[in-house]
Design a protein around this motif. Structure first.
Motif, PDB file in Angstrom:
ATOM      1  N   ASP A  42       0.828  -1.214   0.000  1.00 23.53           N
ATOM      2  CA  ASP A  42       0.000   0.000   0.000  1.00 23.53           C
ATOM      3  C   ASP A  42       0.857   1.256   0.000  1.00 23.53           C
ATOM      4  O   ASP A  42       0.599   2.207  -0.747  1.00 23.53           O
ATOM      5  CB  ASP A  42      -0.924   0.014   1.224  1.00 23.53           C
ATOM      6  CG  ASP A  42      -2.136  -0.878   1.052  1.00 23.53           C
ATOM      7  OD1 ASP A  42      -2.454  -1.222  -0.095  1.00 23.53           O
ATOM      8  OD2 ASP A  42      -2.761  -1.227   2.071  1.00 23.53           O
ATOM      9  N   GLN A  43       1.861   1.256   0.856  1.00 27.58           N
ATOM     10  CA  GLN A  43       2.710   2.441   0.969  1.00 27.58           C
ATOM     11  C   GLN A  43       3.416   2.737  -0.356  1.00 27.58           C
ATOM     12  O   GLN A  43       3.485   3.895  -0.799  1.00 27.58           O
ATOM     13  CB  GLN A  43       3.739   2.245   2.081  1.00 27.58           C
ATOM     14  CG  GLN A  43       4.487   3.522   2.442  1.00 27.58           C
ATOM     15  CD  GLN A  43       5.283   3.368   3.733  1.00 27.58           C
ATOM     16  OE1 GLN A  43       5.311   2.302   4.328  1.00 27.58           O
ATOM     17  NE2 GLN A  43       5.910   4.445   4.166  1.00 27.58           N
ATOM     18  N   PHE A  89      -4.011   0.463   7.739  1.00 26.51           N
ATOM     19  CA  PHE A  89      -3.088   1.556   7.428  1.00 26.51           C
ATOM     20  C   PHE A  89      -2.242   1.963   8.643  1.00 26.51           C
ATOM     21  O   PHE A  89      -1.939   3.139   8.831  1.00 26.51           O
ATOM     22  CB  PHE A  89      -3.862   2.763   6.912  1.00 26.51           C
ATOM     23  CG  PHE A  89      -4.583   2.523   5.617  1.00 26.51           C
ATOM     24  CD1 PHE A  89      -3.928   1.961   4.540  1.00 26.51           C
ATOM     25  CD2 PHE A  89      -5.922   2.870   5.479  1.00 26.51           C
ATOM     26  CE1 PHE A  89      -4.596   1.742   3.330  1.00 26.51           C
ATOM     27  CE2 PHE A  89      -6.595   2.661   4.279  1.00 26.51           C
ATOM     28  CZ  PHE A  89      -5.929   2.090   3.201  1.00 26.51           C
TER      29      PHE A  89
END
Length: 642
Positions: free
Chosen positions: A342-343, A630
């Motif tokens: 994701d990052q 997250f």
């Protein structure tokens, strides 16, 4: 990726089955299966959508993060029906294009082939299959007489019986597809008797399932806890895997049970039989030196065992409905594997800031090019940038007529002078895109040029295809894809709108956040059908508002007014204001899906930083599942700017 079944006590069985157990919109989109509950339906277990393995086109991809638009890959969900109740353009045969390039089949032997390697060691316990079907012996009534069915026939009959009072059972396509597949699995003896769908009476089976549901509701708390504990013991070996010596959570280790396919929108395959997946259908991906998981079904074996370090999926099998699709068991959204992915995804989108002006200058100039191919490529890039359209691609004839930018046909577009274009087509998952946009005058002229002399069923962009568009984007910026473009525009839009947050209460700030989130959802065409319960919910909220207003009016009659009454009035006004704000947002968002963009397109650092700057508790806008997903973004500075 569910809610205790007891909360549905007052809902009819058919409605519960059609709607499924749904915890929150966020959980539904995430495909994570932490707290999944199961109900016995049709004699086998019914799963909530969250535990479904990720669906991916063709064969395994090289990188786990390359999953384009994974937020809507679950094609068997009726939770968010598209806004396509109004008349949409009739289906027309698409003009044939060159097919998109297929992902190569991973090579488990030659691992040093210039592909990125994601792990050195990997071990896991495989997948959890649904329990075998247990016959109940309740007869199908045909033409007034009971029919003896084999267990396999009874199981499939039960799939329809439990849905007989739902909207699906009233749809001609659903019934036709079910009947075709039901006839296919009938033995010659049964087929000689069961010939006409209209002569079938599913009521006894439906009543049986309803009674089973009622019995479950009558269980004591201790009995339910015992079942839950047993379920946890069964699942425990599959919940985690070891990758490079680190224990990570697995997100979707259950194999989907058989049932009837529903799909999104008016899917042409709704009602078809999703057949039971067997070990021979499953590919296991595991480290070379790790023990291969034992096959849990006696006498059977895995279809294949691989040692592919260029991917992070643990197991996979072909979808039995859309046979070109594969479903994969992946690490959970909260795992460090997914967090790193994701990052990187959001950093890549953020990097587009450095290229965007050059890209826009390029397509603005090339939209005027005399060469139609160059002009079409530039105009397509403009649409992908400004309207966040997907590329689109050719599909099998028996799939829904969904299109994207490159597959727009003349009948999907209306030109409205001086430079407005109205689009009306079915996008991904049959979600209707019905929007008008004022566009660049050059783009408007380009559309007129590309459409000139063509019939409604002809492609507007007849000189390019999605593969060429993606190659073109790679030339504009290394690693640039349509998904990156959508992520960039979604995130930059949220960031811009949140900078306009006015002073006010936490409730008012949350309302502003939701409005900004809504704008992004509209940009990305993340829609849902209005819930059947919406009108009733709004009625209850209205009644509560009326009650509060009446109470306020009564308090204001007091003469002279005491300090205690003044405090009551002040507090009541605050609650009333918050309530009316909540009502307004609920009505405004009734057909917009906020969760999809939150989970897949909006850089979480924007939200976390905004909460810190505005002193808004993160839980106000992020559920626990997103905070866990997250966690890498939680330490971002308040000054973060996408």
């Amino acid at each position: 990726m569910p809610q205790d079944s007891d909360s549905e006590d007052d809902v009819p069985l058919g409605a519960r089955v059609a709607a499924r157990a749904k915890q929150t919109e966020t959980d539904a989109v995430m495909k994570n299966d932490d707290s999944e509950d199961e109900d016995f339906v049709g004699g086998s277990r019914k799963r909530s959508r969250e535990s479904k393995p990720v669906t991916v086109k063709e064969e395994p991809k090289a990188e786990s993060e390359s999953d384009e638009d994974d937020e809507e890959s679950d094609s068997d969900s009726e939770d968010e029906e598209p806004l396509n109740k109004r008349k949409a353009i009739a289906k027309k045969p698409p003009v044939k294009m060159a097919p998109a390039a297929k992902s190569p089949k991973p090579n488990p032997v030659n691992e040093n082939n210039n592909k990125k390697l994601f792990w050195e060691t990997l071990s896991h316990s495989g997948v959890l299959f649904p329990p075998p079907y247990e016959p109940h012996g309740v007869k199908l009534i045909y033409d007034g007489r009971p029919v003896d069915l084999t267990p396999a026939e009874e199981e499939v009959a039960g799939f329809f019986a439990v849905m007989k009072d739902t909207d699906y059972a009233g749809k001609a396509v659903f019934v036709k597809n079910f009947w075709t597949d039901f006839q296919r699995i009938l033995t010659p003896k049964s087929k000689a008797i069961v010939k006409d769908f209209k002569k079938c009476d599913w009521t006894p089976m439906y009543n049986y399932f309803f009674e089973q549901r009622e019995k479950k509701k009558q269980m004591t708390k201790e009995e339910k806890l015992q079942i839950k504990a047993q379920k946890e013991v069964e699942e425990e070996p599959f919940t985690h895997a070891m990758i490079d010596g680190k224990k990570e959570k697995v997100g979707n280790f259950r194999v989907e049970p058989p049932g009837l396919f529903r799909g999104r929108g008016e899917h042409p395959k709704m009602g078809k039989l999703k057949e039971r997946i067997k070990p021979k259908d499953v590919i296991i991906n595991i480290g070379r030196d790790s023990p291969v998981p034992a096959c849990p079904i006696p006498g059977e074996k895995w279809g294949e065992v691989r040692h592919d370090r260029t991917v992070t999926w643990l197991a996979g099998w072909k979808d039995t409905i859309n046979t070109k699709d594969w479903k994969y068991v992946q690490f959970a959204a909260t795992s460090s594997i997914k967090g790193e992915s994701d990052q990187k995804k959001y950093e890549k989108a953020r990097k587009l800031k450095d290229f965007i002006e050059r890209i826009r200058k390029d397509y603005r100039a090339k939209m005027k090019d005399a060469d139609n191919k160059i002009a079409q490529m530039a105009t397509a890039t403009y649409l992908i940038d400004k309207l966040a359209l997907r590329a689109g691609g050719e599909k099998d004839e028996d799939l829904a007529d969904t299109v994207g930018c490159c597959t727009l046909r003349v009948g999907h577009v209306t030109l409205i002078p001086p430079h407005t274009i109205h689009f009306d087509f079915l996008g991904k998952d049959s979600i209707r895109y019905d929007q008008s946009h004022e566009v660049d005058p050059v783009a408007y002229k380009s559309f007129g040029r590309f459409m000139e002399g063509k019939k409604d069923e002809m492609d507007i962009f007849d000189k390019i295809n999605p593969t060429e568009v993606n190659s073109h984007l790679q030339e504009l910026m290394p690693g640039l894809t349509i998904k990156v473009f959508r992520t960039y525009n979604a995130s930059i839009t949220l960031s811009r709108l949140l900078k306009e947050t006015p002073e006010g209460t936490v409730a008012q700030k949350k309302s502003h956040y939701d409005s900004a989130n809504k704008e992004v959802a509209i940009l990305c065409n993340h829609q849902k059908g209005e819930s059947k319960a919406h009108a009733g919910q709004m009625q209850k909220l209205t009644e509560k508002k009326d009650q509060m207003e009446a109470e306020l009016k009564e308090l204001q009659k007091e003469k002279p007014m005491s300090a205690k009454t003044e405090n009551k009035i002040r507090g009541l006004k605050e609650r009333l204001s918050k309530h009316m704000l909540s009502m307004s947002m609920k009505e405004e968002l009734k057909t917009v899906s906020l969760g999809t963009s939150k989970i897949n397109y909006l850089d979480p650092r924007i939200t976390v930083a905004w909460c810190k700057r505005n002193e808004v508790p993160l839980a106000t806008v992020y559920p626990k599942t997103l905070v866990e997903k997250f966690n890498w973004a939680m330490e971002v500075e308040p000054e973060f700017d996408f």
